[in-house]
Scaffold this motif. Structure first.
Motif, PDB file in Angstrom:
ATOM      1  N   GLY A 103       2.213   0.706   3.435  1.00 18.77           N
ATOM      2  CA  GLY A 103       3.275  -0.266   3.249  1.00 18.77           C
ATOM      3  C   GLY A 103       2.735  -1.685   3.200  1.00 18.77           C
ATOM      4  O   GLY A 103       1.610  -1.936   2.777  1.00 18.77           O
ATOM      5  N   ASN A 148      -2.891  -3.786   5.814  1.00 16.78           N
ATOM      6  CA  ASN A 148      -2.961  -2.542   5.049  1.00 16.78           C
ATOM      7  C   ASN A 148      -4.296  -2.443   4.320  1.00 16.78           C
ATOM      8  O   ASN A 148      -5.139  -3.343   4.369  1.00 16.78           O
ATOM      9  CB  ASN A 148      -1.767  -2.411   4.093  1.00 16.78           C
ATOM     10  N   SER A 157       0.847  -1.189   0.000  1.00 12.49           N
ATOM     11  CA  SER A 157       0.000   0.000   0.000  1.00 12.49           C
ATOM     12  C   SER A 157       0.882   1.237   0.000  1.00 12.49           C
ATOM     13  O   SER A 157       1.884   1.298   0.721  1.00 12.49           O
ATOM     14  CB  SER A 157      -0.896   0.006   1.243  1.00 12.49           C
ATOM     15  N   LYS A 158       0.506   2.221  -0.795  1.00  9.90           N
ATOM     16  CA  LYS A 158       1.274   3.468  -0.844  1.00  9.90           C
ATOM     17  C   LYS A 158       1.275   4.153   0.516  1.00  9.90           C
ATOM     18  O   LYS A 158       2.298   4.690   0.960  1.00  9.90           O
ATOM     19  CB  LYS A 158       0.703   4.397  -1.911  1.00  9.90           C
ATOM     20  N   ALA A 159       0.133   4.137   1.192  1.00  7.50           N
ATOM     21  CA  ALA A 159       0.022   4.837   2.470  1.00  7.50           C
ATOM     22  C   ALA A 159       0.508   4.001   3.646  1.00  7.50           C
ATOM     23  O   ALA A 159       1.081   4.535   4.597  1.00  7.50           O
ATOM     24  CB  ALA A 159      -1.434   5.266   2.713  1.00  7.50           C
TER      25      ALA A 159
END
Length: 356
Positions: A219, A250, A215-217
């Motif tokens: 991890g 995530n 996940s970008k936000a």
């Protein structure tokens, strides 16, 4: 009533909360202090068990609703305290005491902010505030129990210490009970199916296993074996080993998906989730609250720690004064200037979003 007066009153309320024991499920005395605030400011409020809540004076069912939430329960103080955890002590601009940082500073700042906007008659959003119970224990009578009681919520600000930066996502949690089986026997006899030895391979699998989607936000999903228990006496090979596995999820997975993956792939005899309700949460980066916070110079990040956001299904933003690294620590404290900043930034943020 000026903003400075509200802030001073918020600090006074926090001192009262610190000096009133409020372990999870035992929050009645602090709920009374919160009730006193609403009475003093002539705010209509309700209480459901130990949750104290209110809506803005000019609530309009045709408008979306913004929830302001933080909790007034605490964990028990640890043995390393050098100061009285139930005494509000101010030294060098720091307010010490149990619950000062987690999450008393956030709670009183949000209460002051709600009070500031309570009588506004032309807001874009309704406001509902919930000073909630049982957050620290993820108990059944906290914010989760209030969602069927309060008006429908469209978006939420959850007050937890973030240094007033924007936690735009938060990891969920699933705790699993796993069993590794073997053949029980006397320790003196041969046994090629020793459950403890079988656990070596299972532990290595858990150590090496990676969930595919990051996940970008937030991890990667983080999987950790945190407890192991087996055996009852020295001369008996146990028939099974019990493991506890902590999984921080995530926003690329639901908790149900995590459980399905581990139940299919984990090389243990059984693996069972205790609960699937504490899901990850997030708010779109293009939401007005996030855009307004960024315009104010606040940074964004994904939070690894769990909060009452996990009970919400609507978009939610975690934001509050204080520092998460101080939570549950000995001699917990919050800087007084952080509360001043908290009230100021909450009000400025909502000015940008809910005021026409």
């Amino acid at each position: 009533m000026t903003q400075q007066d509200l802030t001073n009153d918020a600090i006074s309320l926090l001192k009262k909360l610190i000096e009133t024991q409020s372990f999870s499920s035992e929050e009645d005395p602090t709920a009374l202090h919160i009730e006193d605030w609403f009475k003093r400011y002539n705010i209509d409020f309700k209480r459901t068990q130990n949750n104290v809540w209110a809506v803005n004076k000019h609530f309009d069912e045709s408008k979306p609703t913004l929830l302001l939430n933080s909790h007034h329960d605490t964990v028990k103080p640890n043995s390393a305290y050098t100061k009285d955890p139930f005494k509000a002590i101010v030294e060098d601009g720091k307010l010490y005491g149990l619950g000062s940082n987690d999450a008393g500073g956030c709670l009183v700042s949000l209460i002051a902010t709600f009070t500031h906007f309570y009588k506004h008659d032309n807001l874009k959003y309704n406001l509902v505030i919930v000073a909630s119970a049982e957050e620290e224990s993820s108990g059944p009578n906290g914010l989760n129990s209030m969602l069927a009681v309060i008006p429908h919520v469209d978006v939420a600000i959850v007050g937890e210490p973030t240094l007033m930066n924007l936690a735009v996502a938060e990891k969920g949690l699933v705790v699993f009970d796993a069993v590794v089986a073997g053949t029980p026997s006397h320790a003196a006899h041969p046994n090629d199916n020793n459950s403890i030895y079988n656990t070596i391979e299972v532990l290595q699998w858990f150590k090496d296993f990676k969930f595919e989607k990051g996940s970008k936000a937030l991890g990667d999903v983080k999987l950790t074996v945190t407890q192991i228990n087996a055996g009852s006496q020295h001369n008996v090979v146990p028939g099974h080993v019990d493991l506890v596995v902590d999984v921080r999820v995530n926003d690329a997975y639901t908790n149900t998906e995590i459980a399905e993956i581990l139940q299919e792939k984990a090389p243990c005899t059984s693996i069972t989730p205790r609960s699937l309700r504490l899901n990850s949460s997030c708010i779109p980066m293009d939401h007005d609250l996030v855009k307004a916070g960024i315009e104010m110079g606040r940074s964004t990040y994904g939070s690894p720690t769990l909060s009452d956001q996990a009970t919400l299904t609507c978009p939610s933003l975690k934001l509050g004064p204080g520092d998460s690294t101080r939570s549950h620590s000995a001699d917990e404290f919050i800087h007084l200037h952080e509360i001043v900043e908290g009230v100021d930034l909450y009000i400025k943020l909502l000015d940008k979003v809910i005021v026409k």
